[in-house]
Design a protein around this motif. Structure first.
Motif, PDB file in Angstrom:
ATOM      1  N   ARG A  68      12.735  -1.730  -1.947  1.00 49.76           N
ATOM      2  CA  ARG A  68      12.567  -2.232  -3.319  1.00 49.76           C
ATOM      3  C   ARG A  68      11.306  -3.076  -3.414  1.00 49.76           C
ATOM      4  O   ARG A  68      10.544  -2.965  -4.383  1.00 49.76           O
ATOM      5  CB  ARG A  68      13.782  -3.045  -3.754  1.00 49.76           C
ATOM      6  CG  ARG A  68      15.019  -2.203  -3.953  1.00 49.76           C
ATOM      7  CD  ARG A  68      16.226  -3.059  -4.304  1.00 49.76           C
ATOM      8  NE  ARG A  68      17.447  -2.308  -4.066  1.00 49.76           N
ATOM      9  CZ  ARG A  68      18.493  -2.333  -4.865  1.00 49.76           C
ATOM     10  NH1 ARG A  68      18.490  -3.072  -5.945  1.00 49.76           N
ATOM     11  NH2 ARG A  68      19.558  -1.617  -4.588  1.00 49.76           N
ATOM     12  N   ASP A  69      11.078  -3.930  -2.421  1.00 53.94           N
ATOM     13  CA  ASP A  69       9.875  -4.757  -2.414  1.00 53.94           C
ATOM     14  C   ASP A  69       8.621  -3.893  -2.347  1.00 53.94           C
ATOM     15  O   ASP A  69       7.629  -4.177  -3.021  1.00 53.94           O
ATOM     16  CB  ASP A  69       9.890  -5.730  -1.230  1.00 53.94           C
ATOM     17  CG  ASP A  69      10.917  -6.838  -1.387  1.00 53.94           C
ATOM     18  OD1 ASP A  69      11.427  -7.043  -2.515  1.00 53.94           O
ATOM     19  OD2 ASP A  69      11.220  -7.497  -0.373  1.00 53.94           O
TER      20      ASP A  69
ATOM     21  N   TRP B 256       8.204  -0.686  -3.407  1.00 51.32           N
ATOM     22  CA  TRP B 256       7.981   0.008  -4.675  1.00 51.32           C
ATOM     23  C   TRP B 256       7.609  -0.958  -5.790  1.00 51.32           C
ATOM     24  O   TRP B 256       6.771  -0.644  -6.645  1.00 51.32           O
ATOM     25  CB  TRP B 256       9.195   0.861  -5.052  1.00 51.32           C
ATOM     26  CG  TRP B 256       9.247   2.092  -4.212  1.00 51.32           C
ATOM     27  CD1 TRP B 256      10.076   2.338  -3.158  1.00 51.32           C
ATOM     28  CD2 TRP B 256       8.390   3.237  -4.320  1.00 51.32           C
ATOM     29  NE1 TRP B 256       9.785   3.574  -2.608  1.00 51.32           N
ATOM     30  CE2 TRP B 256       8.759   4.141  -3.303  1.00 51.32           C
ATOM     31  CE3 TRP B 256       7.354   3.587  -5.173  1.00 51.32           C
ATOM     32  CZ2 TRP B 256       8.127   5.370  -3.128  1.00 51.32           C
ATOM     33  CZ3 TRP B 256       6.723   4.804  -5.000  1.00 51.32           C
ATOM     34  CH2 TRP B 256       7.113   5.680  -3.990  1.00 51.32           C
ATOM     35  N   SER B 257       8.193  -2.128  -5.779  1.00 51.48           N
ATOM     36  CA  SER B 257       7.848  -3.146  -6.764  1.00 51.48           C
ATOM     37  C   SER B 257       6.383  -3.569  -6.585  1.00 51.48           C
ATOM     38  O   SER B 257       5.646  -3.734  -7.573  1.00 51.48           O
ATOM     39  CB  SER B 257       8.769  -4.353  -6.603  1.00 51.48           C
ATOM     40  OG  SER B 257       8.396  -5.391  -7.466  1.00 51.48           O
TER      41      SER B 257
ATOM     42  N   ARG C  71       4.139  -0.838  -7.881  1.00 50.98           N
ATOM     43  CA  ARG C  71       4.169  -0.878  -9.348  1.00 50.98           C
ATOM     44  C   ARG C  71       3.238  -1.957  -9.865  1.00 50.98           C
ATOM     45  O   ARG C  71       2.439  -1.731 -10.785  1.00 50.98           O
ATOM     46  CB  ARG C  71       5.598  -1.138  -9.850  1.00 50.98           C
ATOM     47  CG  ARG C  71       5.677  -1.246 -11.369  1.00 50.98           C
ATOM     48  CD  ARG C  71       7.051  -1.631 -11.856  1.00 50.98           C
ATOM     49  NE  ARG C  71       7.501  -2.936 -11.432  1.00 50.98           N
ATOM     50  CZ  ARG C  71       7.076  -4.092 -11.966  1.00 50.98           C
ATOM     51  NH1 ARG C  71       6.182  -4.103 -12.932  1.00 50.98           N
ATOM     52  NH2 ARG C  71       7.556  -5.229 -11.523  1.00 50.98           N
TER      53      ARG C  71
ATOM     54  N   GLU D  28      14.870  -4.446  -8.958  1.00 52.95           N
ATOM     55  CA  GLU D  28      13.788  -4.850  -8.061  1.00 52.95           C
ATOM     56  C   GLU D  28      14.098  -6.150  -7.325  1.00 52.95           C
ATOM     57  O   GLU D  28      13.598  -6.378  -6.226  1.00 52.95           O
ATOM     58  CB  GLU D  28      12.475  -4.990  -8.835  1.00 52.95           C
ATOM     59  CG  GLU D  28      11.901  -3.654  -9.247  1.00 52.95           C
ATOM     60  CD  GLU D  28      10.550  -3.723  -9.914  1.00 52.95           C
ATOM     61  OE1 GLU D  28       9.950  -2.662 -10.099  1.00 52.95           O
ATOM     62  OE2 GLU D  28      10.086  -4.836 -10.254  1.00 52.95           O
TER      63      GLU D  28
ATOM     64  N   TYR E 237      12.256   6.712 -10.756  1.00 50.25           N
ATOM     65  CA  TYR E 237      11.497   5.448 -10.641  1.00 50.25           C
ATOM     66  C   TYR E 237      10.355   5.624  -9.648  1.00 50.25           C
ATOM     67  O   TYR E 237       9.191   5.325  -9.944  1.00 50.25           O
ATOM     68  CB  TYR E 237      12.487   4.359 -10.208  1.00 50.25           C
ATOM     69  CG  TYR E 237      11.925   3.045  -9.739  1.00 50.25           C
ATOM     70  CD1 TYR E 237      11.663   2.030 -10.648  1.00 50.25           C
ATOM     71  CD2 TYR E 237      11.717   2.786  -8.385  1.00 50.25           C
ATOM     72  CE1 TYR E 237      11.187   0.796 -10.221  1.00 50.25           C
ATOM     73  CE2 TYR E 237      11.238   1.562  -7.955  1.00 50.25           C
ATOM     74  CZ  TYR E 237      10.976   0.574  -8.875  1.00 50.25           C
ATOM     75  OH  TYR E 237      10.507  -0.641  -8.448  1.00 50.25           O
TER      76      TYR E 237
END
Length: 62
Positions: free
Chosen positions: A6-7, A9-10, A13, A38, A52
């Motif tokens: 998650r970190d 991909w965040s 982004r 996230e 996503y």
């Protein structure tokens, strides 16, 4: 998805300057859901997680 994923991909982004609002429109969900996702506070369906990642991977700035 793990916290590390998650970190990752965040971070991608944010580097691409994709706002949660833009991403939420594409995914047809709320900004708050994406924010909580996230921040590891909730989960999303596998289909939504794949979408996503795909949106972030394929995003091209105008």
């Amino acid at each position: 998805m793990t916290k590390q994923e998650r970190d990752y991909w965040s971070g991608i982004r944010r580097m691409k300057r994709i706002t949660l609002e833009k991403l939420a429109k594409e995914l047809k969900c709320s900004r708050s859901l994406l924010s909580m996702f996230e921040n590891n506070q909730c989960d999303m369906s596998d289909e939504k997680i794949e979408a996503y990642k795909k949106i972030i991977s394929n995003y091209k700035q105008n």
